[in-house]
Write a protein that holds these residues in place. Structure first.
Motif, short mmCIF file in Angstrom:
data_model
loop_
_atom_site.label_atom_id
_atom_site.label_comp_id
_atom_site.label_asym_id
_atom_site.label_seq_id
_atom_site.Cartn_x
_atom_site.Cartn_y
_atom_site.Cartn_z
N ASN A 131 33.51 29.34 39.94
CA ASN A 131 34.24 29.09 41.19
C ASN A 131 35.32 30.14 41.41
N SER A 132 35.86 30.67 40.30
CA SER A 132 36.93 31.67 40.39
C SER A 132 36.45 33.10 40.22
N HIS A 133 35.36 33.26 39.44
CA HIS A 133 34.96 34.62 39.07
C HIS A 133 33.53 34.98 39.48
#
Length: 337
Positions: free
Chosen positions: A66-68
């Motif tokens: 979700n972040s990377h």
């Protein structure tokens, strides 16, 4: 510390293991290669049919990507999380994960992962099928078929289209069952899969034709099924797991008032089909045979047997539901304890 955890009980040991696992995964957050390797390993296990039961690992992957990750990696991770929840019988959470995975897809892009989208909606359809929600199942199967066609996977698309007949069968729409099955069979023939076409014309296609009084067509499809499906041996015995066909064949003979021939197939059903579903079908069929023959003692015998088997099946189903609920409760209680 680990030794102490084991000594103090399973709950603490389980929680400690999960915490360590999550910490380990998040400590690798800077190493995208390792995280992608973990995701690919879970995808391989899932493709091989191995159950995914470690939701802490799957959740950590979702958090990381979700972040990377890009949209495709986010979709893949959330799909794996949905499969994990599904294996743990947490079906509402599985559906939520699947829908979140589908939301990651950008269908306007040329490189959209339509194959995975088709799988996602197929999984949703399976859940709705187990929950007896035929209209939702039908909607998901249509989406699965649509994306399989966009992926140019013709075989998968036809399978998903054919499966829609099951929802129509539950909705008591025999005309729709027959229409879908016949059209799917034709599509299978067009790609050279005559075996698939023959299998499609068996089962609910035949029973739907019998409901409509189209007995001659039912017998014709029965012949095609036996000769071209690849499910029968040289002695005309069907492959293990498909014995319910003997009941369907018996129903064809009952429809033409040939109780002796019907009795042969119903007894074969009882002899070869050992699970409770086949036993109920065989007993019900024999009851119908003796109704036609007007032999009251035998009617009572098989009516009683069918009733007792149905009662056992209901009790078994209730026990399985209780066990699933208890397993889900124990699992969730462990996580919060």
């Amino acid at each position: 510390m680990i030794i102490f955890a084991v000594m103090t009980g399973r709950r603490f040991s389980y929680c400690l293991l999960c915490m360590c696992l999550v910490w380990l995964m998040m400590s690798c957050a800077g190493n995208g290669t390792e995280m992608r390797q973990h995701l690919e390993e879970l995808e391989q296990q899932n493709s091989s049919g191995d159950e995914l039961l470690n939701d802490s690992l799957a959740e950590a992957l979702v958090t990381y990507f979700n972040s990377h990750g890009d949209a495709d990696e986010q979709m893949r991770a959330k799909y794996i999380l949905g499969c994990t929840y599904c294996n743990l019988n947490e079906l509402p959470r599985a559906l939520m994960a699947y829908y979140e995975a589908a939301d990651c897809a950008d269908t306007t892009r040329a490189d959209c992962n339509y194959k995975l989208l088709s799988l996602i909606h197929g999984q949703c359809a399976m859940i709705y099928h187990t929950q007896v929600q035929p209209r939702s199942e039908l909607q998901e199967l249509r989406l699965s078929e649509l994306y399989a066609r966009k992926d140019k996977d013709t075989l998968q698309a036809i399978k998903r289209y054919s499966q829609q007949s099951g929802a129509y069968d539950f909705l008591k729409m025999p005309d729709s069952v027959i229409y879908v099955k016949e059209r799917a069979a034709q599509q299978f023939r067009e790609i050279g899969r005559n075996d698939r076409a023959a299998r499609t014309l068996g089962g609910s296609t035949i029973t739907s034709l019998l409901k409509k009084g189209e007995v001659s067509k039912a017998f014709e499809y029965s012949r095609i099924y036996e000769q071209e499906s690849g499910l029968f041996d040289a002695d005309k015995n069907i492959a293990k797991g498909f014995e319910i066909y003997y009941y369907i064949k018996g129903e064809c003979y009952l429809a033409t008032h040939q109780p002796d021939s019907a009795e042969y197939w119903f007894r074969k059903e009882l002899l070869d089909g050992k699970d409770i579903r086949n036993q109920i079908a065989g007993s019900k069929g024999l009851q119908e045979v003796f109704v036609q023959k007007r032999i009251s003692d035998s009617i009572a015998k098989y009516a009683t047997l069918a009733y007792e088997l149905n009662d056992s099946a209901y009790s078994l189903s209730e026990m399985e539901n209780i066990q699933k609920f208890q397993a889900s409760y124990n699992y969730n209680h462990q996580r919060i304890a």
